[in-house]
Design a protein around this motif. Sequence first.
Motif, short mmCIF file in Angstrom:
data_model
loop_
_atom_site.label_atom_id
_atom_site.label_comp_id
_atom_site.label_asym_id
_atom_site.label_seq_id
_atom_site.Cartn_x
_atom_site.Cartn_y
_atom_site.Cartn_z
N THR A 128 37.97 36.31 35.43
CA THR A 128 39.58 36.22 35.88
C THR A 128 40.09 34.90 35.57
O THR A 128 39.30 33.73 36.34
CB THR A 128 39.95 36.70 37.40
N ARG A 151 36.39 35.98 48.06
CA ARG A 151 36.25 37.49 47.91
C ARG A 151 37.61 38.28 47.50
O ARG A 151 38.61 37.46 47.36
CB ARG A 151 35.85 38.02 49.70
N LYS A 152 37.43 39.21 47.02
CA LYS A 152 38.61 39.94 46.53
C LYS A 152 39.77 40.10 47.55
O LYS A 152 39.44 40.34 48.76
CB LYS A 152 38.37 41.42 46.06
N ALA A 217 42.97 36.38 45.11
CA ALA A 217 41.77 36.73 44.21
C ALA A 217 41.52 38.27 43.94
O ALA A 217 41.90 38.94 45.02
CB ALA A 217 40.33 36.25 44.88
N ASP A 218 41.68 38.50 42.75
CA ASP A 218 41.47 39.98 42.57
C ASP A 218 40.04 40.69 42.17
O ASP A 218 40.09 41.73 41.68
CB ASP A 218 42.34 40.36 41.16
N ARG A 219 39.14 39.82 42.55
CA ARG A 219 37.71 40.28 42.47
C ARG A 219 36.79 39.34 43.26
O ARG A 219 37.23 38.14 43.58
CB ARG A 219 37.18 40.29 41.16
N ASP A 220 35.54 39.80 43.74
CA ASP A 220 34.61 38.65 44.24
C ASP A 220 34.05 37.96 43.13
O ASP A 220 34.00 38.41 42.16
CB ASP A 220 33.63 39.44 44.77
N ASP A 245 32.57 36.54 38.25
CA ASP A 245 31.55 37.67 39.10
C ASP A 245 30.35 37.59 38.29
O ASP A 245 30.15 37.95 37.14
CB ASP A 245 32.24 38.94 39.02
#
Length: 583
Positions: A128, A151-152, A217-220, A245
């Motif tokens: 991302t 984290r997401k 954040a949109d993902r871990d 990730d």
Amino acid sequence: MKYHRLVIAAFLVMLLPLSSGLPTYATETPGSQPSDAKKGDVKWTCPMHPHYIASEFGACPICGMDLVKLESDGAAEAASEGQQRTAIVVAPETLQTMGVRIAKAEQTSFGRIVRSFGRISENERLQTEMSARTEAWIEDLRIRAIGDAVRKGDLLFTLYAPEFIVSQRDYLEALSGQSRTRIQSVETRLKAFGMQKRTIAELRHSREVMEFVPFYADRDGTVTMIDLRPGSYVKRGTILTRIQDYSQVWLMVSVSEKDLSFIEPGIPARVTFPNIPGREVFAKVEYVYPTIDPATRTGQVRLVLDNKDGQLRPGAYADVAFEVGTEQRLAVPSEAILKSGGARYVVASLGGGRFEPRTVTTGLISGRWTEIGGEIEAGDDIVVSGQFLIDSESALRESFRKLERLQLPLSLLKLDSAQFAMVDHFVDAALYLHETLTDGYQVEPKFLDPAIEVKTLLWPAFQHTRLAFVMEDAVKAIRDAQAAKTDSEVKAALATLVDAVAPWIREGAPDHYREKKIALWKDDGSARMWLQLEGRELNPYGKGSSSMISYSQPAPEEGAASANAAAEEMPSTKPKTMPGHQH
């Protein structure tokens, strides 16, 4: 007249097994077809080209030799005699002591292995990147350095931007007016400035303008790029941060151009890592890149690897083995195969403590399995441990049998008509070299090729007999003759060749060569020998004196002629004779 003699000699050397007058040693008379040739079950073959099979007697279309009857049993037994090994019986208590373990030969699915190497890289699908879509200022910065784990849903930072303030007020007014078209228009403008869906939902719920717009954040993942500080001013298009990730990574494999055609998506691969001993990962090809690197002549192949523990780090190397051409193959465990004298064996269990080594051919190897062919069929019991002790016992008995054959005199060897005709090619080569020297023309290497083929055809049957020494030395001399550039080199090759075949002529088949009027001569000065047809002596080594050697006399010491091959030729003590070969 001289020209005609040369043409006829060359033609006969090319077509007949003994061009200088020695016919094929066979039971049939050349030019006449035996009476049993009319029987439908009789087949004919060429002694020099056994792959040619005919149903009627005639001449070989390849070399012109008369065909001989195909001996289906005797020839096959002779050809395989050197490869057979002895079966033995082992007592049950001995088997237990030896630790013999039995397995079955079975059909197994595997293919050819293509090996290469690869480099771990980030999975771009799990990456991302956040950038500024309007001029703004960084306020609440929660991530500060590369390597920070997120984290997401975690808050990353907040932005202050005048465009955000104006657009939020327009959005709240649109919500109050409940104009769906206006609401969608303003919402699209907010997204264009980079406001996330979660933030827009919070704005719709709170109905209050956010002075500092949050970004989540949109993902871990892990922060892999950041160049921000609290209060930093950013321009439109500035990359704010990048989050990666690492739970999955890509393995970019460089595959040789010649092997790339075997690789396709879905092909299984086994991956090992030099920096992580003992770790082995199985994956499948995800994508084959369509280009070739002009510098390395390799193509790129991509694999996706799970990396939950984070041990696979981008930039690290890996060894990759692709399994291509997968199909059902007859295979045995690799440890069951024994190597002996260039051949491959497995020890077959016949039941009741009986074991027999059997010759096999090996093919592809995959993991612990090796593809085989030959004397083993699917379902046969084979020994996979302890077979070395069993084979040693069998080989010891076989060695005694071979030693007995090696001590067997040449006169007691049993050759069929086809094999006899093949050995005659060595004599034919000696006669041809003699004729080139006495008639004064160059050696044509291709005329000697049939004699070289003889060793390949007869070796399986006679490799453990004295005839093997004759064939080895004769072939070496013939190769020297093919490479000869001067008359002295041809003379040396002729002397070595006759040294090699003399034991066979004098001990192996003296009556045969006496009947064909083949005479063995020796130059008195150099002790070098030669073969010619009976008649006037034609010394190819010079004008010195010479004497005919009787088949009943002992042969000169081995190597005597070779030792004097380069010696200066003695003056002639005999009257000068006319040159030329008398047919």
